[in-house]
Motif scaffolding. Structure first.
Motif, PDB file in Angstrom:
ATOM      1  N   ASN A  58       0.839  -1.196   0.000  1.00 29.22           N
ATOM      2  CA  ASN A  58       0.000   0.000   0.000  1.00 29.22           C
ATOM      3  C   ASN A  58       0.871   1.242   0.000  1.00 29.22           C
ATOM      4  O   ASN A  58       1.896   1.315   0.689  1.00 29.22           O
ATOM      5  N   ALA A  59       0.434   2.241  -0.768  1.00 27.91           N
ATOM      6  CA  ALA A  59       1.195   3.482  -0.850  1.00 27.91           C
ATOM      7  C   ALA A  59       0.999   4.326   0.409  1.00 27.91           C
ATOM      8  O   ALA A  59      -0.075   4.310   1.029  1.00 27.91           O
ATOM      9  N   THR A  60       2.048   5.046   0.774  1.00 22.89           N
ATOM     10  CA  THR A  60       1.962   6.003   1.880  1.00 22.89           C
ATOM     11  C   THR A  60       2.708   7.267   1.490  1.00 22.89           C
ATOM     12  O   THR A  60       3.727   7.226   0.797  1.00 22.89           O
ATOM     13  N   GLU A  61       2.154   8.409   1.952  1.00 23.17           N
ATOM     14  CA  GLU A  61       2.786   9.709   1.748  1.00 23.17           C
ATOM     15  C   GLU A  61       2.467  10.552   2.976  1.00 23.17           C
ATOM     16  O   GLU A  61       1.398  11.130   3.102  1.00 23.17           O
ATOM     17  N   GLY A  62       3.390  10.561   3.919  1.00 22.62           N
ATOM     18  CA  GLY A  62       3.172  11.337   5.123  1.00 22.62           C
ATOM     19  C   GLY A  62       1.961  10.824   5.889  1.00 22.62           C
ATOM     20  O   GLY A  62       1.895   9.658   6.259  1.00 22.62           O
ATOM     21  N   ARG A  63       0.970  11.707   6.105  1.00 20.93           N
ATOM     22  CA  ARG A  63      -0.238  11.310   6.851  1.00 20.93           C
ATOM     23  C   ARG A  63      -1.263  10.585   5.969  1.00 20.93           C
ATOM     24  O   ARG A  63      -2.308  10.160   6.466  1.00 20.93           O
ATOM     25  N   TYR A  64      -0.965  10.462   4.684  1.00 23.03           N
ATOM     26  CA  TYR A  64      -1.895   9.807   3.765  1.00 23.03           C
ATOM     27  C   TYR A  64      -1.420   8.380   3.487  1.00 23.03           C
ATOM     28  O   TYR A  64      -0.244   8.149   3.248  1.00 23.03           O
ATOM     29  N   SER A  65      -2.356   7.462   3.503  1.00 24.53           N
ATOM     30  CA  SER A  65      -2.058   6.107   3.068  1.00 24.53           C
ATOM     31  C   SER A  65      -3.238   5.599   2.253  1.00 24.53           C
ATOM     32  O   SER A  65      -4.366   6.091   2.374  1.00 24.53           O
ATOM     33  N   LEU A  66      -2.940   4.645   1.407  1.00 23.58           N
ATOM     34  CA  LEU A  66      -3.959   4.118   0.524  1.00 23.58           C
ATOM     35  C   LEU A  66      -4.163   2.644   0.862  1.00 23.58           C
ATOM     36  O   LEU A  66      -3.204   1.862   0.796  1.00 23.58           O
ATOM     37  N   ASN A  67      -5.365   2.277   1.228  1.00 22.41           N
ATOM     38  CA  ASN A  67      -5.709   0.891   1.540  1.00 22.41           C
ATOM     39  C   ASN A  67      -6.208   0.245   0.254  1.00 22.41           C
ATOM     40  O   ASN A  67      -7.380   0.377  -0.119  1.00 22.41           O
ATOM     41  N   PHE A  68      -5.300  -0.451  -0.434  1.00 22.64           N
ATOM     42  CA  PHE A  68      -5.558  -1.009  -1.758  1.00 22.64           C
ATOM     43  C   PHE A  68      -5.932  -2.477  -1.628  1.00 22.64           C
ATOM     44  O   PHE A  68      -5.128  -3.288  -1.152  1.00 22.64           O
ATOM     45  N   GLN A  69      -7.164  -2.803  -2.012  1.00 22.78           N
ATOM     46  CA  GLN A  69      -7.622  -4.185  -2.017  1.00 22.78           C
ATOM     47  C   GLN A  69      -8.028  -4.516  -3.445  1.00 22.78           C
ATOM     48  O   GLN A  69      -9.165  -4.246  -3.865  1.00 22.78           O
ATOM     49  N   LYS A  70      -7.100  -5.129  -4.170  1.00 23.73           N
ATOM     50  CA  LYS A  70      -7.280  -5.324  -5.604  1.00 23.73           C
ATOM     51  C   LYS A  70      -8.451  -6.243  -5.919  1.00 23.73           C
ATOM     52  O   LYS A  70      -9.221  -5.987  -6.847  1.00 23.73           O
ATOM     53  N   ALA A  71      -8.601  -7.308  -5.153  1.00 24.41           N
ATOM     54  CA  ALA A  71      -9.682  -8.258  -5.429  1.00 24.41           C
ATOM     55  C   ALA A  71     -11.049  -7.607  -5.253  1.00 24.41           C
ATOM     56  O   ALA A  71     -12.003  -7.936  -5.945  1.00 24.41           O
ATOM     57  N   ARG A  72     -11.134  -6.687  -4.311  1.00 32.40           N
ATOM     58  CA  ARG A  72     -12.384  -5.981  -4.056  1.00 32.40           C
ATOM     59  C   ARG A  72     -12.516  -4.731  -4.913  1.00 32.40           C
ATOM     60  O   ARG A  72     -13.528  -4.037  -4.863  1.00 32.40           O
ATOM     61  N   LYS A  73     -11.460  -4.414  -5.663  1.00 31.12           N
ATOM     62  CA  LYS A  73     -11.419  -3.199  -6.477  1.00 31.12           C
ATOM     63  C   LYS A  73     -11.729  -1.971  -5.628  1.00 31.12           C
ATOM     64  O   LYS A  73     -12.608  -1.158  -5.952  1.00 31.12           O
ATOM     65  N   SER A  74     -11.014  -1.856  -4.537  1.00 32.58           N
ATOM     66  CA  SER A  74     -11.187  -0.682  -3.697  1.00 32.58           C
ATOM     67  C   SER A  74      -9.839  -0.029  -3.421  1.00 32.58           C
ATOM     68  O   SER A  74      -8.801  -0.713  -3.368  1.00 32.58           O
ATOM     69  N   ALA A  75      -9.862   1.271  -3.235  1.00 31.81           N
ATOM     70  CA  ALA A  75      -8.640   2.056  -3.011  1.00 31.81           C
ATOM     71  C   ALA A  75      -8.978   3.196  -2.061  1.00 31.81           C
ATOM     72  O   ALA A  75      -9.059   4.359  -2.457  1.00 31.81           O
ATOM     73  N   ASN A  76      -9.153   2.851  -0.807  1.00 31.25           N
ATOM     74  CA  ASN A  76      -9.597   3.829   0.178  1.00 31.25           C
ATOM     75  C   ASN A  76      -8.438   4.690   0.669  1.00 31.25           C
ATOM     76  O   ASN A  76      -7.337   4.191   0.902  1.00 31.25           O
ATOM     77  N   LEU A  77      -8.704   5.970   0.852  1.00 28.20           N
ATOM     78  CA  LEU A  77      -7.706   6.897   1.370  1.00 28.20           C
ATOM     79  C   LEU A  77      -7.860   7.002   2.885  1.00 28.20           C
ATOM     80  O   LEU A  77      -8.962   7.236   3.382  1.00 28.20           O
ATOM     81  N   VAL A  78      -6.769   6.841   3.599  1.00 18.56           N
ATOM     82  CA  VAL A  78      -6.757   6.996   5.040  1.00 18.56           C
ATOM     83  C   VAL A  78      -5.930   8.231   5.382  1.00 18.56           C
ATOM     84  O   VAL A  78      -4.772   8.341   4.967  1.00 18.56           O
ATOM     85  N   ILE A  79      -6.540   9.144   6.106  1.00 22.66           N
ATOM     86  CA  ILE A  79      -5.823  10.332   6.588  1.00 22.66           C
ATOM     87  C   ILE A  79      -5.671  10.168   8.094  1.00 22.66           C
ATOM     88  O   ILE A  79      -6.675  10.053   8.825  1.00 22.66           O
ATOM     89  N   SER A  80      -4.449  10.135   8.553  1.00 23.13           N
ATOM     90  CA  SER A  80      -4.217   9.990   9.992  1.00 23.13           C
ATOM     91  C   SER A  80      -4.064  11.374  10.623  1.00 23.13           C
ATOM     92  O   SER A  80      -3.690  12.341   9.951  1.00 23.13           O
ATOM     93  N   ALA A  81      -4.382  11.451  11.891  1.00 20.15           N
ATOM     94  CA  ALA A  81      -4.190  12.687  12.662  1.00 20.15           C
ATOM     95  C   ALA A  81      -4.721  13.905  11.905  1.00 20.15           C
ATOM     96  O   ALA A  81      -3.959  14.822  11.547  1.00 20.15           O
ATOM     97  N   SER A  82      -6.021  13.914  11.636  1.00 24.04           N
ATOM     98  CA  SER A  82      -6.630  14.966  10.821  1.00 24.04           C
ATOM     99  C   SER A  82      -6.331  16.356  11.368  1.00 24.04           C
ATOM    100  O   SER A  82      -6.268  16.576  12.593  1.00 24.04           O
TER     101      SER A  82
END
Lengths: 116, 118
Positions: A58-82
């Protein structure tokens, strides 16, 4: 045809908490890229993070991370410490090699509001 | 580090007038494109270019012309403005590899032009 679905028109989160913005996609192309953009009220489009279809981690960039689930075809964005500055519209987008215009296909966006 | 520069930021036109939206990038990107953003419609591709001298139509090309005489510049021309062209317009560019845009290259956007046609 490519399609991006963002099912959350609006989300609220308390400052310093984490938040997940949902994105599902549909494509028949095996090679594609998934992107998240932020559009604050000032209007500019800011690139946040990228995930490739062949990436194992999964990709990460600072407080952003991407929860990539290819089989489910989902790519959720997670923002930590808003932070208050995270309040904006967030767009999920996809780009693939299929078709000749190399366009980004965008979802309709999620409006995130960070409360103090 | 300018990136993608769009001018003007705001424009009001009367129906039937013509104008050119300017776009320039200093990243040596071969791929450039124009999108319009409308409420409830998301961003839609108007025209794109994969290199100097090459342009092609996107999803909503009617009423717009483009040209690409240099790598840096990609102007969008409204031929005869209509109220339906009231929108926010974004120019965007991306890196290409071996002459072909790459699916894993993000688009870099300009700050947009807010156009109103009365």
């Amino acid at each position: 045809a490519q399609k991006i679905t963002q099912t959350q028109p609006g989300m609220f989160v308390q400052e310093k908490e984490a938040v997940t913005l949902d994105c599902t996609y549909d494509t028949s192309d095996p090679s594609y890229g998934l992107f998240w953009y932020k559009q604050p009220s000032s209007g500019e489009m800011i690139f946040l993070i990228y995930q490739g279809s062949y990436d194992q981690q999964n990709a990460t960039e600072g407080r952003y991370s991407l929860n990539f689930q290819k089989a489910r075809k989902s790519a959720n964005l997670v923002i930590s410490a808003s932070q208050l500055g995270d309040s904006a519209m967030y767009f999920c987008a996809m780009r693939s090699t299929r078709g000749s215009n190399y366009k980004l296909t965008f979802g309709k966006g999620t409006l995130l509001t960070v409360n103090p | 580090n300018a990136g993608v520069t769009q001018t003007p930021k705001f424009q009001v036109l009367k129906t039937g007038q013509s104008m050119t939206l300017q776009c320039a990038q200093d990243m040596n990107h071969e791929y450039m494109s124009w999108y319009r953003q409308d409420p409830g419609m998301g961003l839609r591709l108007i025209h794109y270019s994969v290199g100097a001298g090459i342009t092609d139509q996107g999803e909503v090309p009617n009423g717009y012309n483009v040209s690409r005489s240099t790598t840096e510049d990609f102007p969008l021309r409204l031929l005869s403005a209509a109220p339906s062209q009231t929108s926010v317009y974004f120019c965007a560019s991306s890196y290409s590899r071996l002459g072909s845009p790459s699916y894993n290259s993000p688009l870099h956007f300009g700050n947009g032009t807010r156009l109103t046609v009365t």
